[in-house]
Design a protein around this motif. Structure first.
Motif, PDB file in Angstrom:
ATOM      1  N   UNK A  61       0.827  -1.203   0.000  1.00 48.54           N
ATOM      2  CA  UNK A  61       0.000   0.000   0.000  1.00 48.54           C
ATOM      3  C   UNK A  61       0.866   1.260   0.000  1.00 48.54           C
ATOM      4  N   UNK A  62       1.932   1.228   0.774  1.00 44.60           N
ATOM      5  CA  UNK A  62       2.836   2.374   0.822  1.00 44.60           C
ATOM      6  C   UNK A  62       3.499   2.594  -0.531  1.00 44.60           C
ATOM      7  N   UNK A  63       3.922   1.526  -1.182  1.00 45.48           N
ATOM      8  CA  UNK A  63       4.604   1.657  -2.471  1.00 45.48           C
ATOM      9  C   UNK A  63       3.676   2.192  -3.553  1.00 45.48           C
ATOM     10  N   UNK A  64       2.387   1.878  -3.464  1.00 45.35           N
ATOM     11  CA  UNK A  64       1.418   2.421  -4.420  1.00 45.35           C
ATOM     12  C   UNK A  64       1.394   3.942  -4.351  1.00 45.35           C
ATOM     13  N   UNK A  65       1.532   4.488  -3.151  1.00 46.23           N
ATOM     14  CA  UNK A  65       1.537   5.941  -2.982  1.00 46.23           C
ATOM     15  C   UNK A  65       2.801   6.585  -3.553  1.00 46.23           C
ATOM     16  N   UNK A  66       3.881   5.814  -3.641  1.00 49.14           N
ATOM     17  CA  UNK A  66       5.155   6.369  -4.105  1.00 49.14           C
ATOM     18  C   UNK A  66       5.254   6.461  -5.627  1.00 49.14           C
ATOM     19  N   UNK A  67       4.486   5.645  -6.338  1.00 51.33           N
ATOM     20  CA  UNK A  67       4.651   5.523  -7.783  1.00 51.33           C
ATOM     21  C   UNK A  67       4.560   6.844  -8.542  1.00 51.33           C
ATOM     22  N   UNK A  68       3.626   7.751  -8.223  1.00 54.27           N
ATOM     23  CA  UNK A  68       3.536   8.990  -9.008  1.00 54.27           C
ATOM     24  C   UNK A  68       4.387  10.153  -8.506  1.00 54.27           C
ATOM     25  N   UNK A  69       5.194   9.957  -7.483  1.00 58.36           N
ATOM     26  CA  UNK A  69       5.926  11.079  -6.888  1.00 58.36           C
ATOM     27  C   UNK A  69       7.182  11.375  -7.701  1.00 58.36           C
ATOM     28  N   UNK A  70       7.245  12.584  -8.262  1.00 53.31           N
ATOM     29  CA  UNK A  70       8.412  12.979  -9.041  1.00 53.31           C
ATOM     30  C   UNK A  70       9.628  13.142  -8.128  1.00 53.31           C
ATOM     31  N   UNK A  71      10.788  12.754  -8.653  1.00 51.93           N
ATOM     32  CA  UNK A  71      12.030  12.814  -7.891  1.00 51.93           C
ATOM     33  C   UNK A  71      12.507  11.453  -7.432  1.00 51.93           C
ATOM     34  N   UNK A  72      11.648  10.440  -7.572  1.00 46.80           N
ATOM     35  CA  UNK A  72      12.019   9.073  -7.185  1.00 46.80           C
ATOM     36  C   UNK A  72      12.413   8.292  -8.434  1.00 46.80           C
ATOM     37  N   UNK A  73      13.649   7.846  -8.478  1.00 53.23           N
ATOM     38  CA  UNK A  73      14.106   7.047  -9.615  1.00 53.23           C
ATOM     39  C   UNK A  73      13.599   5.614  -9.510  1.00 53.23           C
ATOM     40  N   UNK A  74      13.757   5.027  -8.327  1.00 53.20           N
ATOM     41  CA  UNK A  74      13.253   3.673  -8.090  1.00 53.20           C
ATOM     42  C   UNK A  74      13.145   3.452  -6.587  1.00 53.20           C
ATOM     43  N   UNK A  75      12.453   2.379  -6.214  1.00 51.65           N
ATOM     44  CA  UNK A  75      12.339   2.045  -4.794  1.00 51.65           C
ATOM     45  C   UNK A  75      12.175   0.542  -4.643  1.00 51.65           C
ATOM     46  N   UNK A  76      12.499   0.061  -3.452  1.00 47.82           N
ATOM     47  CA  UNK A  76      12.468  -1.380  -3.173  1.00 47.82           C
ATOM     48  C   UNK A  76      11.988  -1.649  -1.758  1.00 47.82           C
TER      49      UNK A  76
END
Length: 405
Positions: A61-76
């Motif tokens: 659920x947290x990662x779904x919120x991160x997907x559209x945030x500009x400035x993030x290249x990738x996350x794990x």
């Protein structure tokens, strides 16, 4: 194995040198805003990585919120453990076992910022890879395009292991490049322009010109819903409605028909610039695409831009319509933008607008108008709404009408 943290990689932000901390702080603020519904998550922003400590929150659920945030290249999703070689190998085996299926291949890729750790990066790859190979019967190594990529980062404070990398929206954190006023119509191009400006770090406030009774309330709500589509990238957007009926009626009454659109756009630009000044914006953003319509020829732009020296950002200026539509479909604004509720530019469009208007003639025609009074009265009657993710205007209004019958 359940993740304990989300590790965020910055990408372009890592190249910002002495200004890096400004961009990282803005990204951290944007992430916190996006995760306001997950109060247990703690955000820690370091020089090279950002860590979201989950404290029991659902990582998916947290990662779904991160997907559209500009400035993030990738996350794990990662598991944080002590920097113990045996524990690292054991954890890696358990993580791969959880997702491995017969026939799948793997590869270990490591990074070591703690130079005092007993293994260097090559040693980590060999030792962890050997542990997985011997610990899971039938698994095979594949160095190019493996099915499972095991990432191991050994940092000063701990070791972090992950088997999944999700690419983010990239770009720059919204707000890191300052504020711009987006001239948001009800069409296809301006929401795309807003999206692309935000991707380069521009915080936008939307300005919409509204001409009742010539334009309907549905037209206004459509524009607000287009703004809603942009909120996942920033959290919330200030939507500024500018009454424009009197100005358009005066233009129609006093200006030759071929110059209606030129003078209309000049008034829109004047008003947008005034609002920008009041609300401390730095630039104006619009959806002009060179040559697409009469007001977007090079000579038209010169005649229209004559009323301001403020920088105008035109993200779609060189894009074909098909390219703009492709982005609109990606951000889910295309279908909404094509609904048949016309904005004020469409309603008052002359049959034969000038494509090569002359600045001298435009100025001469505008002498017939009380420019200062028209602008002042429009500014006094503006309305400001805060548009948030999940809001619905056109559908909600339609439902209210349906409920009456």
């Amino acid at each position: 194995m359940k993740a304990t943290e989300i590790m965020i990689r910055y990408g372009e932000l890592s190249t910002k040198g002495k200004n890096r901390r400004i961009f990282i702080n803005q990204l951290a603020y944007n992430v916190k805003q996006s995760l306001h519904g997950y109060p247990k998550v703690k955000v820690r922003s370091d020089r090279d990585r950002m860590h979201l400590i989950l404290n029991g929150e659902d990582d998916r659920q947290v990662m779904t919120q991160l997907e559209p945030i500009f400035g993030i290249q990738s996350f794990s999703p990662v598991v944080r453990i002590e920097k113990d070689p045996e524990l690292i190998c054991q954890t890696a085996v358990e993580m791969v076992k959880d997702i491995w299926e017969p026939g799948k291949t793997f590869k270990v890729q490591s990074r070591r910022s703690d130079k005092g750790f007993i293994w260097d990066s090559n040693d980590i790859n060999k030792e962890v890879g050997a542990a997985i190979f011997h610990g899971i019967e039938g698994i095979q190594v594949k160095m190019v395009q493996p099915d499972i990529r095991v990432e191991v980062e050994v940092r000063n404070e701990a070791a972090y292991l992950s088997c999944e990398t999700i690419f983010g929206a990239a770009g720059l954190p919204v707000g890191s490049s300052g504020k711009g006023m987006l001239m948001l119509s009800g069409g296809i191009d301006s929401p795309v322009a807003g999206y692309l400006a935000m991707k380069r770090g521009v915080e936008i406030e939307a300005i919409h010109f509204y001409s009742p009774p010539y334009t309907s309330e549905q037209s206004l709500n459509k524009a607000k819903d287009l703004a809603v589509k942009l909120t996942p990238y920033v959290g919330k957007i200030q939507f500024i409605t500018v009454p424009f009926t009197e100005i358009q009626e005066e233009i129609k009454r006093s200006i030759p028909q071929g110059y209606w659109m030129t003078v209309t756009r000049r008034f829109m630009l004047r008003l947008t610039d005034k609002i920008r000044e009041i609300r401390h914006g730095l630039a104006i953003v619009n959806g002009e695409s060179l040559g697409q319509v009469a007001s977007q020829t090079m000579r038209s732009m010169i005649a229209i831009n004559d009323v301001t020296t403020t920088p105008i950002i035109r993200p779609v200026i060189t894009m074909d319509k098909s390219e703009i539509i492709e982005v609109a479909e990606k951000i889910d604004t295309f279908t909404l933008a094509t609904l048949p509720f016309e904005d004020c530019c469409t309603i008052f469009a002359p049959p034969e607008p000038k494509t090569k208007p002359k600045v001298e003639k435009v100025r001469q025609y505008e002498e017939r108008l009380d420019i200062e009074g028209l602008v002042s009265r429009a500014l006094e009657a503006i309305a400001i709404d805060e548009i948030k993710s999940g809001d619905s205007y056109l559908q909600a209004r339609t439902q209210e009408i349906d409920d009456l019958f």
